[in-house]
Structures are given as structure tokens and as C-alpha cells.
Design a protein around this motif. Structure first.
Motif, short mmCIF file in Angstrom:
data_model
loop_
_atom_site.label_atom_id
_atom_site.label_comp_id
_atom_site.label_asym_id
_atom_site.label_seq_id
_atom_site.Cartn_x
_atom_site.Cartn_y
_atom_site.Cartn_z
N ASN A 101 0.81 -1.22 0.00
CA ASN A 101 0.00 0.00 0.00
C ASN A 101 0.84 1.27 0.00
O ASN A 101 0.46 2.28 0.60
CB ASN A 101 -0.97 0.01 1.19
CG ASN A 101 -1.94 -1.16 1.11
OD1 ASN A 101 -2.43 -1.50 0.04
ND2 ASN A 101 -2.20 -1.79 2.24
N LEU A 109 -5.47 1.74 7.16
CA LEU A 109 -6.85 1.58 7.59
C LEU A 109 -7.80 1.47 6.40
O LEU A 109 -8.77 2.21 6.27
CB LEU A 109 -7.27 2.76 8.50
CG LEU A 109 -6.41 3.02 9.73
CD1 LEU A 109 -6.87 4.26 10.47
CD2 LEU A 109 -6.44 1.81 10.65
N ASN A 110 -7.46 0.54 5.51
CA ASN A 110 -8.28 0.31 4.32
C ASN A 110 -8.52 1.59 3.52
O ASN A 110 -9.64 1.90 3.11
CB ASN A 110 -9.61 -0.35 4.70
CG ASN A 110 -9.41 -1.76 5.20
OD1 ASN A 110 -9.09 -1.97 6.37
ND2 ASN A 110 -9.55 -2.74 4.33
N GLU A 111 -7.43 2.31 3.36
CA GLU A 111 -7.41 3.52 2.54
C GLU A 111 -8.28 4.64 3.08
O GLU A 111 -8.66 5.55 2.34
CB GLU A 111 -7.80 3.21 1.09
CG GLU A 111 -6.78 2.33 0.39
CD GLU A 111 -6.94 2.32 -1.12
OE1 GLU A 111 -7.76 3.07 -1.66
OE2 GLU A 111 -6.20 1.54 -1.76
N THR A 112 -8.58 4.60 4.37
CA THR A 112 -9.28 5.75 4.93
C THR A 112 -8.27 6.81 5.40
O THR A 112 -8.61 7.97 5.55
CB THR A 112 -10.16 5.35 6.13
OG1 THR A 112 -9.34 4.62 7.06
CG2 THR A 112 -11.32 4.48 5.69
N TYR A 151 -7.85 12.05 6.10
CA TYR A 151 -8.63 10.99 6.72
C TYR A 151 -10.07 11.05 6.22
O TYR A 151 -10.68 12.12 6.21
CB TYR A 151 -8.61 11.10 8.25
CG TYR A 151 -9.33 9.93 8.92
CD1 TYR A 151 -8.78 8.66 8.88
CD2 TYR A 151 -10.56 10.11 9.53
CE1 TYR A 151 -9.45 7.58 9.44
CE2 TYR A 151 -11.23 9.04 10.11
CZ TYR A 151 -10.66 7.77 10.05
OH TYR A 151 -11.32 6.69 10.60
N GLU A 152 -10.56 9.89 5.82
CA GLU A 152 -11.92 9.81 5.30
C GLU A 152 -12.82 9.27 6.40
O GLU A 152 -12.78 8.08 6.72
CB GLU A 152 -11.92 8.89 4.09
CG GLU A 152 -13.17 8.97 3.25
CD GLU A 152 -13.04 8.09 2.01
OE1 GLU A 152 -12.35 8.51 1.07
OE2 GLU A 152 -13.61 6.98 2.00
#
Lengths: 476, 273
Positions: free
Chosen positions: A371, A408-411, A435-436
Motif C-alpha cells: 500500500n 486503515l483500508n485507505e481511509t 482521513y476519510e
């Protein structure tokens, strides 16, 4: 000299002089402009709705992105700006696969130094110019185009962005649309690129995908003007003022013939034995105005009259990319037949030296860590066949490094961009954490730090280091 | 899109498979070999082409969910399989698209591209990125590419015994990466899966990470024949390390409508649907 910025190559404005920018703006009142903006947005919405009924549209999609940005100086934490943006988008899909897209942007900025109005607004064509609302707001129809697919053709007609090239941020072939440098290169290219009215026709010829562009809309790069936070000051860009020499600046001399002054572009691309290849050609007006100078002696002493104007150039180029194990090799090249460089000294009568330019970028992406993307690029611009000495070096090089890591799973995304010019030794370091929180809500914190001599393209903004906090919320 | 299995290595005595694991005994001596099972899985009819909607629900350990709607197409060409996925919603990922060319010849590296609307560019992706997680899901790029197949180029397979395949006896298979480099690329040290040997579909699979820790469990359910082809309609992926999970739901599966060749191009993923 091309300016390699934030991942973008700005052919250095030969001119960007604060004195160049006429201060007189249109005389309508802020209230009237706001009213006009509101009316325009309503009309677009109404038009889309009516079309959906009248043309039997299969589907109408709408969405709005709202964002807020707070920026502060990294040196003293004094607020730089507070910016609010509203971007409504409508997409109409018709039963025959045609699609109409309308995207507009209403933006309001609290700080005069970043005012939308403090730019070389003469660079916009009358058809693409945003509507300035007072000193702090603007409304712009960003995109409005109709896509018409047929058996072997794909038409995209209207105001749009066309992006060429393989480079990551550095601009060599991504020169079809001009760009706004109101915030230098700190704004996302998607936001700073200036969409143009054009016909974009794609078809397949043999093994080649072919794209033909006809761009009658003559808009050019927009620069910050006097009082603007990111107004260029580097002597690589602006003529050095001479003591005792008076200066007057004439209005921009713009090409005025819709048909004859159109830009034309052609791109051939294909996938061949693992390689993504393209050949590109563009016949365009250079998006940076050259500062044509006329020197004379008056009863008050020496005098210089500057007339900003645009000149044509042919651009020949190409791009490639391929993957090898953990690596992706990318590159692009552009050759400009007619470039105008800032002349050194006073020996050149018009202050401009004609020549040619070759720009290229070679990039390597490495994805050996999970990642994570690590990408390095070398950008180089070489001035050729110069008729006299120029302020810029013959060769100008910039290195870029991008490190992007998601968690964090692309967050959560961490990103570093470092740009370093090897001629002057200046550069820009950009750090960003995003951060999403939800699908429609994200926040980010970023720091942009310039360093090096004020003569440099990056170093000239050494006092403008900034911290930014942003929030974006989307509605569908 | 289905569950990719590239899988795995030696069964750890410390791991307790979700499915009933039994040891090989004399009565199972006649079971097909792992390679034979893999061949059956890979030769199962998937249709020449398929189009379908795919809903992806991602859940973190605190129960927060994110939902994506996509449209995907897959088609077999001479010597290769091409897959494309278009993201339709939500807004923050809409218009993102992924394209892959998967060649039959294992010596030829796959070609992969990702269209990122924020950059308005198609980005070439290294095939070695295949162990990276795909756009925030618990599936890797390789998983997405393989769909229901298993990679005989990457794994050695052996039959461990029988297992419970949704109430019926199935075959328990173990896959071990052929090299350490492959294991590192994929992020798996081994995999085990339970195969329904009536229809040659995987029902459950488990993956162990490079350090030998149980990484994730994949459960396939709601398998039905659609237009004569056995099709999995639900896949649940649970990541044991992060507590994150991903649920995939296929709908409007269509093996019969023609899928145009030019949808599997970089131009097409740039334009979107």
C-alpha cells in the motif's frame, strides 16, 4: 525556462509583472454579480431538468461537493485565508448513450491576497471567464459538455479538460488546457486547470486510438497580480526594473480571430507489447504571454513600454509507460518550435529572445512496499537555438519525489511531495495527511514549505509557507 | 467478481480451519490431487463474457460501513482474460476504474491500469502490486483479477482431505506459493480452501500471512445457476488482523448480452460509463 512545480512544469512566464495587470475590473456591483451567479446556477439546473424531460433522458444524477479551507502562515500562524467552495454537478444520461455533464463552482475567499479577482483576468477568454463577485468571490461554469458515442467515433463537445501525458504532476504534455497560478501550484491541478470550449473527437485508426482537438476558446495561463499572495517575483520570470527607467504596460494583445486563432491538437495512442505509447501534436498559442518591450528615450529619460502578447508554437511530443516487476517506468517529451525567453541585459531591443525548447520527464514508480507508492522523477528543460543570451540557464533540472502510503483500508492517506530545482537549489516540500471519516466526509491537514533563494521559482515564495486544514462534504 | 484464491502453504497444526478438516486416510487415498482440483476449478465454465453489478460493503471493527456500487465486465480473448470495473458511487470514488489483462502464459506479466478521476489520468500499475489491497477492500488486486480461478502459476496445490462444503462433502485443498518471492508479492504464506467437487466451486477459503498468522477467511454463499452457469452471488471477506471485513454482492449477472471489446481499453476507463 520551464518552471517545474509541484509536480508541474510551468514554462516560466516571461512576464508576470504586477504592473502588467490592469487594475480596472468590471464595474458591476458585488450584489449584482452575486445575483447573476445565482441566476446562472439556477438556469443550468433548470436546463438540465428540462432536457431530461424533453429529450427523454434515462437518468439525471446530481451531486454537490462543499469544501472549506483554513490556511495559516507556518512562520507566525497568522491566518492566510478562509475559503468556501460549492461545486454542484449534474449529469444527464440519454437513452442513446449520450451524456450531458454540467459542473460549476462558487468560491469565496476571505483574504484579499488570495482574492479570485487578483489575477491576470485578461488571460481568460470572454467565454470562459469566471464571474467575479465583489473582491472575494467567483462563480465559474467549470465544465459543460455533451458526450456522443457512435459506432467508431466518440464526440465530446463543450467546455472540458483534456489531460495528456504520463508524468505525475510535472507538466510536460499536460498543456492542452491553461492553468490558474493564483495559488502558484499549491491548488490541485483538477481545480486549477482552466477548462476550455472545444470539440474533442476520438476514433480508432488501425491499431491506434486517435484524438483530434479543435479549441476555438482562447484562454491562457492566469497568474496572481499585484497584491496577490503568490504573485511571481523571481528575476527568472520578471524583467528586473532598471533604475531611472520609466515603464508603461499596455493591455494584453490577444488573438482575436475565433477560427484562425484556434488551437488544434492530435494524439495517437496505442498499447504495444506491454508499452503504453502516445504521439502528440499541438498547434497552440503559448499559454504564457511574452512581455514584448519597446525601449525609447523621452524628455524624462529612458522609457520601456511593455506589451504582453501571445505567440504560436508547434508542440511535438510523445509519452510512454510500462511495468517491470515492482517498477513502472514513465516518461514524456515535448519539443516546442517557437519559444520566447527573457533576454539578459539590455542589448536585446525587445527584451525577448526567440528559441526552441525541449522538455522531458522520466519517472520511476516503485511499489515494493504494501500500500505504498514511491515515485521519483527527473524533469529537464533545454533551451535551444537561442538568438541571444537569456536569463534562464540553457538547461534547467528539477527532481521530484512522491511517497504515498495508505492505512486503515485507505481511509488514512499520508503523502509527501518534494520538488527540488538543481540549478538554483530551491524547492518545495509538501506533506499531507487525509482521513476519510465517511464516504462523503473527509478532512486533511497539510504543510507547504518553500525554501531556497528568492531568485528561484520555489524560493520566491519562501515567505508564504503555509499550514492548511480542509474539510470536504459531498451530497448526492 | 469472485473469490480469488491464490493460495497457500503448509497447514499449521495451530490453526483451526473454519471448515471441518479431516486428515487423509486410506478411504481418501483416491481423492483427486490438488493440481487436479485446481485444474477442475480453472476449467469450470465461466461464460465467454459477463456483465454484472457489484455492491461492495466495507465494515471496520467498530461497525462503521462504507458502500460502493460498481459495474464490472469480464471477457475472454484469445490467450488472455480482460476484466474492467467501473465505480458508480459514492461521489468520492465515482469514475474510478480498474482494467486488467491477464495472460494465459504465466511467463508474461499481467498488465493493469487504474483510472483516478482526481488526476484525470490512467495510471499504469505494476503487476507486483497484486498483493496490495484493492481500493480499501479486503481483496487484493490479484484476488480481483483471478475471480473464481486459482493460480497454478503461483501455487503448488495438494489435497488434504475432505471438508464440509455447505452441508455436502467437499475437498480440502492447500496451496503453497512456489517461491518466497511470490509469497511476498501476494502477501500469503499459504491458503486452504474447501471445494464443492460437484460444481468445482470454492465454498470457503483461508489465507495466512507471510509470518504464518491467519490473515483472512472468505465465505462464498448464494451460489446459483444463472443462464446455465454456476455463479456465486455473495462473498464475505473477514480480515482477522484488522477486524475489517468486506461483503460483495453480485446482481444483474448476464452471461449472454454481448460485451463490446472496446470497453477493455484505457480510453474506456477514462470515459467511464
Amino acid at each position: 525556462m520551464p518552471l517545474n512545480v509541484g509536480c508541474s512544469t510551468l514554462p516560466v512566464p516571461q512576464h508576470a509583472d504586477r504592473k502588467l495587470h490592469p487594475a480596472n475590473k468590471q464595474a458591476s456591483t458585488p450584489r449584482a454579480r452575486f445575483f447573476l451567479a445565482t441566476i446562472s446556477a439556477t438556469l443550468i439546473s433548470l436546463l438540465c431538468t428540462l432536457l431530461s424531460y424533453s429529450l427523454h433522458a434515462a437518468e439525471l444524477q446530481s451531486s454537490v461537493i462543499t469544501s472549506a479551507l483554513w490556511s495559516a502562515s507556518s512562520h507566525n500562524f497568522k491566518r492566510q485565508s478562509y475559503q468556501l467552495t460549492l461545486e454542484p454537478e449534474f449529469i444527464l444520461r440519454f437513452e442513446n448513450r449520450a451524456k450531458l455533464t454540467a459542473l460549476s463552482r462558487l468560491r469565496s475567499i476571505s483574504l484579499d491576497a488570495l482574492s479570485p479577482e487578483k489575477v491576470t483576468d485578461d488571460a481568460y477568454s470572454p467565454y470562459s471567464k469566471p464571474l467575479f463577485i465583489g473582491n472575494s468571490s467567483e462563480f465559474e461554469l467549470r465544465e459543460f459538455y455533451l458526450e456522443l458515442p457512435s459506432d467508431n467515433y466518440y464526440f465530446t463537445l463543450g467546455k472540458q479538460q483534456v489531460v495528456w501525458g504520463k508524468a505525475d504532476g510535472l507538466k510536460v504534455l499536460d498543456i492542452v488546457n491553461p492553468q490558474s497560478y493564483r495559488e502558484f501550484i499549491l491548488e490541485d491541478f483538477d481545480d486549477s486547470r482552466i477548462p476550455q470550449w472545444m470539440a474533442n473527437i476520438e476514433t480508432t485508426v488501425g491499431e491506434w486510438d486517435t484524438q483530434f482537438l479543435w479549441i476555438p476558446d482562447q484562454s491562457y495561463h492566469v497568474l496572481a497580480t499585484e497584491g496577490g499572495l503568490y504573485m511571481p517575483t523571481s528575476s527568472l520570470i520578471l524583467p528586473e526594473p532598471q533604475a531611472g527607467v520609466s515603464v508603461t504596460v499596455k493591455p494584453f494583445k490577444r488573438p482575436g480571430r475565433t477560427l484562425m486563432d484556434s488551437d488544434i491538437g492530435l494524439r495517437l495512442s496505442r498499447f504495444w507489447k506491454g508499452w503504453d505509447l502516445s504521439l502528440n501534436y499541438l498547434y497552440q498559442y503559448d499559454n504564457f504571454a511574452l512581455l514584448h518591450q519597446r525601449r525609447s528615450f523621452t524628455i524624462n529619460g529612458p522609457h520601456v513600454e511593455i506589451e504582453p502578447q501571445y505567440r504560436r508554437t508547434h508542440v511535438l511530443g510523445g509519452s510512454f509507460s510500462n511495468a517491470f516487476d515492482n517498477w513502472v517506468l514513465r516518461g514524456e517529451l515535448a519539443y516546442f518550435t517557437d519559444r520566447y525567453f527573457l533576454a539578459e541585459g539590455l542589448s536585446d531591443s525587445d527584451g525577448i529572445t526567440k528559441g526552441k525548447e525541449m522538455s522531458y520527464v522520466v519517472g520511476l514508480d516503485w511499489a515494493g512496499l504494501e500500500n505504498t507508492l514511491i515515485s521519483g522523477q527527473l524533469f529537464q528543460s533545454v533551451a535551444l537555438n537561442r538568438q541571444s543570451a537569456t536569463v534562464r540557464d540553457k538547461s534547467d533540472s528539477t527532481l521530484s519525489l512522491l511517497v504515498n502510503h495508505t492505512l486503515l483500508n485507505e481511509t488514512l492517506e499520508l503523502r509527501l511531495i518534494w520538488l527540488a530545482n538543481s540549478n538554483i537549489g530551491d524547492g518545495l516540500v509538501r506533506l499531507r495527511v487525509t482521513y476519510e471519516w465517511q464516504d462523503n466526509l473527509k478532512t486533511w491537514v497539510s504543510g507547504d514549505t518553500f525554501y531556497g533563494s528568492e531568485e528561484g521559482i520555489f524560493g520566491q515564495f519562501d515567505d508564504n509557507d503555509r499550514l492548511t486544514f480542509g474539510v470536504e462534504l459531498a451530497f448526492e | 467478481m469472485k473469490l480469488p484464491l491464490r493460495v497457500i502453504a503448509l497447514l499449521s497444526i495451530f490453526t483451526t480451519p473454519v471448515f471441518a478438516q479431516s486428515t487423509v486416510n486410506s478411504s481418501e487415498a483416491a481423492l483427486p490431487t490438488g493440481e487436479e482440483v485446481a485444474a477442475h476449478i480453472n476449467s469450470r465454465d465461466e461464460g465467454e463474457a459477463v456483465s454484472r453489478k457489484l455492491s461492495i460493503e466495507m465494515r471496520d471493527r467498530r461497525g462503521k460501513t462504507r458502500q460502493r456500487e460498481t459495474m464490472s465486465y469480464r471477457k475472454y480473448f484469445d490467450g488472455e482474460k480482460r476484466t474492467v470495473i467501473f465505480y458508480l458511487s459514492p461521489k468520492n470514488i465515482k469514475d474510478t476504474a480498474f482494467l486488467t489483462y491477464d495472460y494465459n502464459d504465466p511467463k508474461v506479466e499481467d498488465n493493469q491500469w487504474l483510472y483516478l478521476p482526481a488526476l484525470r489520468k490512467v495510471r499504469r500499475i505494476s503487476a507486483s502490486d497484486r498483493g496490495d489491497y484493492f481500493l480499501g477492500t479486503d481483496m487484493t488486486y490479484e484476488d480481483i483479477k483471478l475471480e473464481t480461478r486459482v493460480s497454478t502459476a503461483d501455487f503448488n496445490f495438494q489435497t488434504l482431505g475432505t471438508c464440509d462444503a455447505d452441508g455436502k462433502p467437499g475437498l480440502q485443498i492447500e496451496g503453497t506459493p512456489k517461491t518466497k518471492e511470490i509469497a511476498r508479492e501476494l502477501g500469503y504464506s499459504k491458503t486452504q480452501f474447501c471445494v464443492d467437487n460437484e460444481i468445482w466451486m470454492i465454498r470457503t477459503s483461508q489465507f495466512w500471512d507471510i509470518k504464518g498468522n491467519l490473515l483472512k477467511t472468505i465465505t462464498i454463499s448464494n451460489i446459483a445457476q444463472i443462464q446455465g452457469i454456476w455463479t456465486q452471488q455473495n462473498i464475505d471477506v473477514e480480515n482477522h488482523k484488522t477486524g475489517h471485513s468486506t461483503g460483495l454482492t453480485f446482481s444483474e449477472v448476464d452471461y449472454q448480452s454481448p460485451v463490446p471489446d472496446d470497453i477493455f481499453t484505457t480510453n474506456a476507463i477514462k470515459r467511464g460509463l
